[in-house]
Design a protein around this motif. Sequence first.
Motif, PDB file in Angstrom:
ATOM      1  N   PRO A  90       0.851  -1.190   0.000  1.00 15.53           N
ATOM      2  CA  PRO A  90       0.000   0.000   0.000  1.00 15.53           C
ATOM      3  C   PRO A  90       0.886   1.240   0.000  1.00 15.53           C
ATOM      4  O   PRO A  90       2.112   1.134  -0.117  1.00 15.53           O
TER       5      PRO A  90
ATOM      6  N   LYS B 179      -2.940   8.577   0.045  1.00 11.70           N
ATOM      7  CA  LYS B 179      -4.160   8.048  -0.570  1.00 11.70           C
ATOM      8  C   LYS B 179      -4.851   9.165  -1.344  1.00 11.70           C
ATOM      9  O   LYS B 179      -4.835  10.330  -0.930  1.00 11.70           O
TER      10      LYS B 179
ATOM     11  N   ARG C 174      -7.160   4.189  -5.149  1.00 12.97           N
ATOM     12  CA  ARG C 174      -7.070   4.874  -3.857  1.00 12.97           C
ATOM     13  C   ARG C 174      -5.621   5.150  -3.474  1.00 12.97           C
ATOM     14  O   ARG C 174      -5.277   6.220  -2.972  1.00 12.97           O
ATOM     15  N   TYR C 175      -4.757   4.171  -3.711  1.00  9.18           N
ATOM     16  CA  TYR C 175      -3.354   4.332  -3.325  1.00  9.18           C
ATOM     17  C   TYR C 175      -2.619   5.176  -4.359  1.00  9.18           C
ATOM     18  O   TYR C 175      -2.863   5.058  -5.559  1.00  9.18           O
ATOM     19  N   THR C 176      -1.703   6.016  -3.876  1.00 10.04           N
ATOM     20  CA  THR C 176      -0.965   6.915  -4.756  1.00 10.04           C
ATOM     21  C   THR C 176       0.530   6.806  -4.443  1.00 10.04           C
ATOM     22  O   THR C 176       0.942   6.051  -3.580  1.00 10.04           O
TER      23      THR C 176
ATOM     24  N   SER D 273      -2.790  -4.716   2.873  1.00 17.69           N
ATOM     25  CA  SER D 273      -3.231  -3.545   3.639  1.00 17.69           C
ATOM     26  C   SER D 273      -3.182  -3.826   5.124  1.00 17.69           C
ATOM     27  O   SER D 273      -3.627  -4.884   5.583  1.00 17.69           O
TER      28      SER D 273
ATOM     29  N   ALA E 193     -10.408   6.427   2.069  1.00 16.66           N
ATOM     30  CA  ALA E 193      -9.069   6.842   2.486  1.00 16.66           C
ATOM     31  C   ALA E 193      -8.924   6.552   3.981  1.00 16.66           C
ATOM     32  O   ALA E 193      -9.894   6.657   4.751  1.00 16.66           O
TER      33      ALA E 193
END
Length: 248
Positions: free
Chosen positions: A7, A11, A82-84, A112, A126
């Motif tokens: 992850p 977010k 969602r994850y960045t 996660s 988030a």
Amino acid sequence: MLVLLPPSETKAPDGDGAPLDLAALGTPELTPVRERLVRALVDLAADPPAARTALGLSPGQDAELARNAALCTSPTTPAIQRYTGVLYDALAVRTLTRAQRARADRRLAVGSALFGLVRAGDPIPAYRLSAGCTLPGLPPLRALWRRALGPVLAGSGELVVDLRSAAYQSLAPVPGAVTVDVVSVRADGSRTVVSHANKAHKGLVARLLATTTAEPDGVVRVRALLRRAGLHVEHDGGTALTLVLRPS
């Protein structure tokens, strides 16, 4: 093939999906642990000093506590969006064709700390929780997830390519998984691990594995696929691969 991604602490804040429904997430065997952790995070957010201590945050990061407080009411978006961060920028799922995205949704999953495992299309909000955290009143995350997630991953029946970081691998190791280490070669021939390059190239590896029409069934086939893509990959036996970045 199942490709496990780490992850990210960062977010995407947006989302237009319905609020979190744990029953709608894949791998329903994990629901009891997910429920415990969600309740604990929401409750902890009501005590900012305790929450900062448990999550390793500063007062300037209280927006993260607000996200946790709203876990059950805030909008969701597919986990893979969602994850960045560096890895997810390299993965670039928004640039995939429809057929590629369908393969990516089948193959990609994220390890996660909060949900244990989320498939690419699982709708999540988030949140902030890292693998090394221990929430008040609960066992360490590694103890919780090894019992619940470990058997799920070990019994998946798929080739697992584990691109998670060490902290997330420790939550639920996968015996026999293919792993990929990324090293840079200096001008003098010595090697070093560089965090930014590691994440970016793991994102590229994930994209290749997520979108290929091939169905690799072992480490040798994964190695061949990466080499055909022009990557310098070493394989000294076993299930570990080393991606070598040479000086330009």
